[in-house]
Design an enzyme around this catalytic site. Structure first.
Site, PDB file in Angstrom:
ATOM      1  N   ARG A  49       0.987  -1.084  -0.167  1.00 25.95           N
ATOM      2  CA  ARG A  49      -0.162  -0.078  -0.101  1.00 25.95           C
ATOM      3  C   ARG A  49       0.715   1.370  -0.066  1.00 25.95           C
ATOM      4  NH1 ARG A  49      -2.989  -0.764   5.542  1.00 25.95           N
ATOM      5  NH2 ARG A  49      -3.254  -2.797   4.882  1.00 25.95           N
ATOM      6  N   ASP A  51       0.458   5.524   0.884  1.00 22.15           N
ATOM      7  CA  ASP A  51      -0.418   6.486   1.851  1.00 22.15           C
ATOM      8  C   ASP A  51      -0.977   7.472   0.912  1.00 22.15           C
ATOM      9  OD1 ASP A  51       0.047   5.025   3.788  1.00 22.15           O
ATOM     10  OD2 ASP A  51       1.722   6.159   4.620  1.00 22.15           O
ATOM     11  N   ARG A 194       8.985   7.739   5.114  1.00 19.52           N
ATOM     12  CA  ARG A 194       8.729   9.140   5.474  1.00 19.52           C
ATOM     13  C   ARG A 194       9.474   9.577   6.912  1.00 19.52           C
ATOM     14  NH1 ARG A 194       2.551   9.531   5.089  1.00 19.52           N
ATOM     15  NH2 ARG A 194       2.940  11.803   6.129  1.00 19.52           N
TER      16      ARG A 194
END
Length: 254
Positions: A49, A51, A194
Site C-alpha cells: 500500500r 499512503d 517518511r
C-alpha cells in the site's frame, strides 16, 4: 489466467492505494476499470500500500480472469478507461500462483527534496527552507544498511509480525536542483520511509548527530525518531520479482 499490472500513478487526488469505504483510491479505480472490461467483479492485489498523496512510478498488482487477454491490448483498453493520473505501463502473463505482494524480492522508493522555492513540482517534491549537510545525512543513512529492527520508524498501529527489514541502499544524491533519497530493501514498514527522511533532515539541520541516529534505531521506539516527512515527495519506483514467475520471457524486470 493470472496477470501482473505494472502501474504508475500520481497520488495527489487519492486516499492512497488500498481500497476503503467512502474514499477515492487507486486500487478502486483499477478494479472498476477491470470489472467494466470483464463484465464481472474483478479484484486486484497490490505489491503493497501507499499512503494518501504518495506517488508510484512502478506499482505492481495481480488479478485473475477467465478471459485470455493479449497483454498489450489489455493495457491499451484499461488506459482508455482509467483517469489520466493512473497509467498501466505494461501487462504480463504470469504463473497461476505468482503473487504481487509475497513474491516481491526487492522494493525501491525515492523521496524528493527541493532546496529552492519554486512554483513547479509542488505535489512531487518537498520544499526544505533550511541548509542541509548532505554529507552528514549520508553518514547517518549508511547506518541503515543491513538486516535490522526498524520499529523506531514504523507506525505504532500496524499489523506486522516483526519490524526486521533488510536495507540494501540508503543514500542521498543530487539530480539537478533536487536532493533525492534513494532506498531499497526486501520490505518496508508502514510510514517507514517518511519517518526516515524526516529524521535524516534533522541530522542535516544539525539537530541530531549520526551517533544520535544510531541510538534512535536501537531505541525501537517511534517516539525517539523525528516527524514524518510529508507524503507528496515520496515515490514507489521499483518492485522486482524472480524472472521465472513470468510466462512472457521474464520481461517484467525490464
Amino acid at each position: 489466467m493470472r496477470y501482473f499490472l505494472d502501474i504508475s500513478y500520481n497520488g495527489t487526488n487519492y486516499h492512497g492505494w488500498q481500497i476503503q469505504p467512502n474514499a477515492h483510491t487507486v486500487q478502486a479505480e483499477i478494479q472498476s476499470a477491470l470489472s467494466k472490461m470483464s463484465r464481472a467483479e474483478t479484484a486486484i492485489v497490490g505489491s503493497g500500500r501507499t499512503d494518501t498523496g504518495v506517488h508510484a512510478r512502478k506499482q505492481v498488482a495481480h488479478f485473475d480472469t477467465m478471459q485470455n487477454w493479449e497483454p498489450s491490448q489489455l493495457a491499451y483498453k484499461l488506459n482508455a478507461i482509467l483517469p489520466n493520473d493512473v497509467v498501466i505501463n505494461k501487462v504480463h502473463l504470469v504463473k497461476d500462483d505468482a503473487h504481487a505482494r509475497f513474491d516481491a524480492v526487492e522494493r525501491g522508493y525515492e523521496y524528493f527534496l527541493r532546496m529552492e522555492r519554486s512554483p513547479f513540482g509542488l505535489q512531487e517534491s518537498l520544499y526544505v527552507p533550511y541548509k542541509l549537510d548532505v554529507e552528514l545525512m549520508n553518514q547517518a543513512a549508511s547506518k541503515l544498511i543491513g538486516k535490522q529492527d526498524f520499529e523506531s520508524f514504523s507506525r505504532v498501529k500496524t499489523e506486522v509480525n516483526n519490524f526486521i527489514c533488510d536495507l540494501r541502499k540508503a543514500e542521498f544524491i543530487w539530480r539537478g536542483d533536487l536532493l533525492v533519497f534513494e532506498v531499497k530493501a526486501d520490505r518496508f514498514l508502514r510510514g517507514m520511509i517518511r519517518a526516515l527522511v524526516g529524521t535524516l533532515i534533522d541530522v542535516g539541520r544539525g539537530k541530531l548527530t549520526p551517533e544520535d541516529f544510531v541510538n534512535i534505531i536501537n531505541a525501537k521506539d517511534r517516539k525517539a525518531a523525528g516527524k514524518a516527512a510529508a507524503p507528496h515527495g515520496l515515490f514507489l519506483t521499483q518492485v522486482d520479482y524472480p524472472e521465472d514467475i513470468y510466462l512472457d520471457f521474464g520481461e517484467g524486470k525490464r
